[in-house]
Design an enzyme around this catalytic site. Structure first.
Site, PDB file in Angstrom:
ATOM      1  N   HIS A 134       3.863   6.037  11.714  1.00 29.09           N
ATOM      2  CA  HIS A 134       4.059   5.713  10.516  1.00 29.09           C
ATOM      3  C   HIS A 134       3.129   6.640   9.659  1.00 29.09           C
ATOM      4  CE1 HIS A 134       2.491   4.432   6.599  1.00 29.09           C
ATOM      5  NE2 HIS A 134       2.850   3.019   6.871  1.00 29.09           N
ATOM      6  N   ARG A 185      10.832   3.589   4.235  1.00 25.16           N
ATOM      7  CA  ARG A 185      10.890   2.527   5.073  1.00 25.16           C
ATOM      8  C   ARG A 185      12.095   1.626   5.886  1.00 25.16           C
ATOM      9  NH1 ARG A 185       5.442  -1.376   4.599  1.00 25.16           N
ATOM     10  NH2 ARG A 185       4.775   0.834   5.372  1.00 25.16           N
ATOM     11  N   ARG A 188       0.555  -1.377   0.245  1.00 26.63           N
ATOM     12  CA  ARG A 188       0.214  -0.112  -0.338  1.00 26.63           C
ATOM     13  C   ARG A 188       0.420   1.689  -0.489  1.00 26.63           C
ATOM     14  NH1 ARG A 188      -3.432  -4.176   2.029  1.00 26.63           N
ATOM     15  NH2 ARG A 188      -0.756  -4.672   2.493  1.00 26.63           N
TER      16      ARG A 188
HETATM   17  N1   CP Z   1      -0.633  -0.017   6.056  1.00 28.29           N
HETATM   18  C1   CP Z   1       0.991  -0.060   5.429  1.00 28.29           C
HETATM   19  O1   CP Z   1       1.988   0.279   5.504  1.00 28.29           O
HETATM   20  O2   CP Z   1       1.129  -1.284   4.423  1.00 28.29           O
HETATM   21  P1   CP Z   1       2.315  -1.689   3.404  1.00 28.29           P
HETATM   22  O3   CP Z   1       3.014  -2.563   4.724  1.00 28.29           O
HETATM   23  O4   CP Z   1       1.374  -2.462   2.359  1.00 28.29           O
HETATM   24  O5   CP Z   1       2.848  -0.714   2.900  1.00 28.29           O
END
Ligand code: CP
Length: 333
Positions: free
Chosen positions: A159, A129, A79
């Site tokens: 986050h 990230r 996402r």
């Molecule tokens: N919610 C979220 O951070 O999903 P992903 O790990 O797929 O980016």
């Protein structure tokens, strides 16, 4: 919270101060901690304006024309990475999805040297990230250019764009937060989403934020003092207006002993029967990825009270808003 430095790097600098310039404006987005209600609302309003432009059929905007955004993901993502990519493209930026596995990182180049290398190529923003809490702040402190750092999730620290997109999603259904009783349930100890969601909800005036976790997955006692704490999900969910479910973050569990998944679902899973204890209009959220049958039943995840895919859709607009704010702060929308 894991705030250890990377090999050869300093300890993480304070993200709260580092992300603001001398006039108190956002320079990076590292955490929602310390941001004012006005700052959060400005970002949400900007996301709404971008959504409206998109709904009206606006083609990719040129707000970031000539700018280059680098996705630096050292942990898996579907996402966040995809929506940052789409958001930057829809604002007219060039996007580099930096492939760690085929980069000189595998030859031993440090993260900071990698960033300096990309800065020399005139990259304007780094979306980061990383498994280590504090890594985005550490990068922001070592930049040699006016580039911006956007935290896409660091360890169990923060986050921030998830916190914003969850607030945006909830606000579209419940514009007045003041009477909302929000439950965040699951592996809170290891969850950066729980921290950013709680900070956003409290700053935006939520009536009550309840944290529910097994004792071994609860946050330290001094963390998130503005929230009520529960270990019994049936108690926590009683009368709730919103339930935010969290995934078991097995990749961050070193010693916490958790029961079997079936046992966990029995005590902390959101089944239809358990959801019936909440307010009849209770909304269900989950940042994803979801583990069906572990923290949430399919009937609930796919049911009429679920906002899970709306959260995903809103992620693009929130990330557009943050990129625009940091890279094109004085241009509409
Ligand atoms: N919610 C979220 O951070 O999903 P992903 O790990 O797929 O980016």
């Amino acid at each position: 919270m894991n705030a250890s430095a990377l090999p050869g790097e300093d300890a993480a600098p304070p993200a709260v101060r580092l992300q603001l310039d001398a006039d108190g404006r956002l320079r990076h987005l590292l955490t929602l901690e310390g941001l004012s209600r006005t700052q959060l609302l400005d970002l949400l309003e900007r996301a709404e304006a971008l959504r409206a432009a998109s709904d009206n059929g606006a083609k990719p905007l040129d707000l970031l024309h000539g700018r280059t955004v680098v996705n630096l993901f050292f942990e898996p993502s579907t996402r966040t990475r995809t929506s940052f990519d789409l958001a930057a493209q829809r604002l007219g930026a060039t996007v580099i999805n930096f492939d760690i596995a085929s980069s000189s990182t595998v030859k031993g180049e440090s993260l900071i040297d990698t960033v300096h290398t990309l800065e020399a190529m005139r990259c304007d923003a780094f979306v980061v990230r990383h498994r280590e809490a504090g890594t985005p702040a550490r990068i922001a402190a070592r930049l040699r250019s006016a580039a911006a750092v956007l935290n896409a999730g660091d360890g169990n620290h923060a986050h921030p764009t998830q916190g914003l997109l969850d607030a945006l999603t909830l606000r579209r259904h419940r514009p007045d937060f003041t009477r909302l009783r929000v439950v965040i349930c699951g592996d809170i100890r290891h969850s950066r989403v729980a921290r950013s969601d709680a900070q956003a909800l409290v700053a935006l005036g939520a009536g009550e934020v309840r944290l529910c976790a097994p004792p071994e997955l609860a946050p330290d006692a001094e963390e998130l003092p503005m929230c009520r704490r529960f270990h019994d999900f049936d108690e926590a969910i009683a009368g709730a207006d919103v339930v935010i479910m969290l995934r078991l973050q097995k990749e961050r569990m070193h010693s916490a002993a958790i029961p079997s998944e079936a046992d966990y679902f029995q005590r902390y899973g959101l089944s239809a029967a358990r959801l019936a204890r909440a307010h009849p209009d209770c909304l269900v959220m989950h940042p994803g990825p979801i583990n069906r049958g572990v923290e949430i039943a399919s009937a609930v995840a796919d049911g009429p009270q679920s906002l899970i895919l709306e959260q995903v859709a809103n992620g693009v607009f929130v990330r557009m808003a943050v990129l625009a704010e940091l890279l094109a702060p004085r241009r509409a929308p």
